[in-house]
Design a protein around this motif. Structure first.
Motif, PDB file in Angstrom:
ATOM      1  N   ALA A   1      29.040  40.752  25.834  1.00 35.04           N
ATOM      2  CA  ALA A   1      29.611  40.124  24.809  1.00 35.04           C
ATOM      3  C   ALA A   1      29.737  41.232  23.435  1.00 35.04           C
ATOM      4  CB  ALA A   1      29.003  38.767  24.223  1.00 35.04           C
ATOM      5  N   ALA A   2      28.585  41.902  23.168  1.00 35.64           N
ATOM      6  CA  ALA A   2      28.750  42.961  22.334  1.00 35.64           C
ATOM      7  C   ALA A   2      29.680  43.904  22.519  1.00 35.64           C
ATOM      8  CB  ALA A   2      27.158  43.593  22.279  1.00 35.64           C
ATOM      9  N   THR A   3      29.718  44.483  23.611  1.00 35.24           N
ATOM     10  CA  THR A   3      30.793  45.528  23.918  1.00 35.24           C
ATOM     11  C   THR A   3      32.223  44.949  23.793  1.00 35.24           C
ATOM     12  OG1 THR A   3      29.239  46.458  25.707  1.00 35.24           O
ATOM     13  CG2 THR A   3      31.593  46.752  25.837  1.00 35.24           C
ATOM     14  N   PHE A   4      32.364  43.514  24.193  1.00 36.68           N
ATOM     15  CA  PHE A   4      33.634  43.198  23.944  1.00 36.68           C
ATOM     16  C   PHE A   4      34.056  42.890  22.706  1.00 36.68           C
ATOM     17  CE2 PHE A   4      36.330  39.134  23.154  1.00 36.68           C
ATOM     18  CZ  PHE A   4      37.274  39.358  23.699  1.00 36.68           C
ATOM     19  N   MET A   5      33.072  42.561  21.771  1.00 35.86           N
ATOM     20  CA  MET A   5      33.388  42.647  20.192  1.00 35.86           C
ATOM     21  C   MET A   5      33.774  44.083  19.626  1.00 35.86           C
ATOM     22  SD  MET A   5      33.805  39.454  19.754  1.00 35.86           S
ATOM     23  CE  MET A   5      33.998  39.721  17.968  1.00 35.86           C
ATOM     24  N   GLY A   6      33.269  45.054  20.506  1.00 39.84           N
ATOM     25  CA  GLY A   6      33.843  46.582  20.087  1.00 39.84           C
ATOM     26  C   GLY A   6      32.942  46.923  18.956  1.00 39.84           C
ATOM     27  N   GLY A   7      31.542  46.256  18.636  1.00 39.10           N
ATOM     28  CA  GLY A   7      30.584  46.815  17.569  1.00 39.10           C
ATOM     29  C   GLY A   7      31.234  46.387  16.261  1.00 39.10           C
ATOM     30  N   ILE A   8      32.030  45.165  16.049  1.00 38.59           N
ATOM     31  CA  ILE A   8      32.268  44.826  14.742  1.00 38.59           C
ATOM     32  C   ILE A   8      31.367  43.680  14.178  1.00 38.59           C
ATOM     33  CG2 ILE A   8      34.788  45.320  14.983  1.00 38.59           C
ATOM     34  CD1 ILE A   8      35.221  42.502  15.512  1.00 38.59           C
ATOM     35  N   ILE A   9      30.691  43.223  15.321  1.00 39.83           N
ATOM     36  CA  ILE A   9      29.557  42.306  15.004  1.00 39.83           C
ATOM     37  C   ILE A   9      28.149  42.848  15.554  1.00 39.83           C
ATOM     38  CG2 ILE A   9      28.562  40.121  15.689  1.00 39.83           C
ATOM     39  CD1 ILE A   9      31.459  39.012  16.153  1.00 39.83           C
TER      40      ILE A   9
ATOM     41  N   GLN B   1      22.497  41.751  17.210  1.00 39.54           N
ATOM     42  CA  GLN B   1      21.597  40.517  16.986  1.00 39.54           C
ATOM     43  C   GLN B   1      22.320  39.114  16.585  1.00 39.54           C
ATOM     44  OE1 GLN B   1      19.428  41.474  13.440  1.00 39.54           O
ATOM     45  NE2 GLN B   1      17.699  39.976  14.043  1.00 39.54           N
ATOM     46  N   HIS B   2      23.483  39.251  15.874  1.00 38.03           N
ATOM     47  CA  HIS B   2      24.298  38.256  15.682  1.00 38.03           C
ATOM     48  C   HIS B   2      25.003  37.840  16.839  1.00 38.03           C
ATOM     49  CE1 HIS B   2      25.031  39.468  11.216  1.00 38.03           C
ATOM     50  NE2 HIS B   2      23.711  38.984  11.457  1.00 38.03           N
ATOM     51  N   VAL B   3      25.425  38.884  17.975  1.00 36.08           N
ATOM     52  CA  VAL B   3      26.045  38.335  19.353  1.00 36.08           C
ATOM     53  C   VAL B   3      25.189  37.595  19.993  1.00 36.08           C
ATOM     54  CG1 VAL B   3      27.066  39.333  21.383  1.00 36.08           C
ATOM     55  CG2 VAL B   3      27.567  40.199  19.125  1.00 36.08           C
ATOM     56  N   GLU B   4      23.668  38.153  20.176  1.00 35.48           N
ATOM     57  CA  GLU B   4      22.841  37.267  20.731  1.00 35.48           C
ATOM     58  C   GLU B   4      22.610  36.022  20.076  1.00 35.48           C
ATOM     59  OE1 GLU B   4      18.118  38.059  22.829  1.00 35.48           O
ATOM     60  OE2 GLU B   4      19.289  39.779  21.662  1.00 35.48           O
TER      61      GLU B   4
END
Length: 98
Positions: free
Chosen positions: A59-67, A70-73
């Motif tokens: 999910a973090a990779t999918f968001m491309g680092g814009i989030i 810690q927030h993704v988790e």
């Protein structure tokens, strides 16, 4: 509702009766609920810690680092909890009146 015959050892039946009483329900309702939950646990609840962390990483990779991770988790845990809540409510709706 269709009837199904199930056989238990006396000790298992005693344990089921005690658990049903503690839950404020009857044996049949407890067995139905556990059968439904067991099927569900093979999916969502079957997430091992490593599978959960892999899901968060994906999910973090999918968001491309814009989030921040810690927030993704936090969001991933929230979604899993909400799915569980919806499932629990759905199971409760399928229980016959006590």
């Amino acid at each position: 509702m269709q009837e199904v015959k199930v056989r238990f050892q006396p000790s298992d039946l005693d344990a089921i009766e005690q658990q049903a009483a503690a839950a404020g329900t009857n044996r049949a309702a407890l067995i139905r609920q556990r059968a439904i939950v067991a099927e569900y646990q093979q999916g969502l609840y079957g997430l091992t810690p490593s599978a959960y962390h892999a899901l968060v990483s994906d999910a973090a990779t999918f968001m491309g680092g814009i989030i921040p991770r810690q927030h993704v988790e936090l969001l991933t845990a929230y979604v899993i909890t909400r799915l569980d809540s919806h499932h629990t409510q759905a199971v409760a709706r399928h229980q016959p009146p006590a």
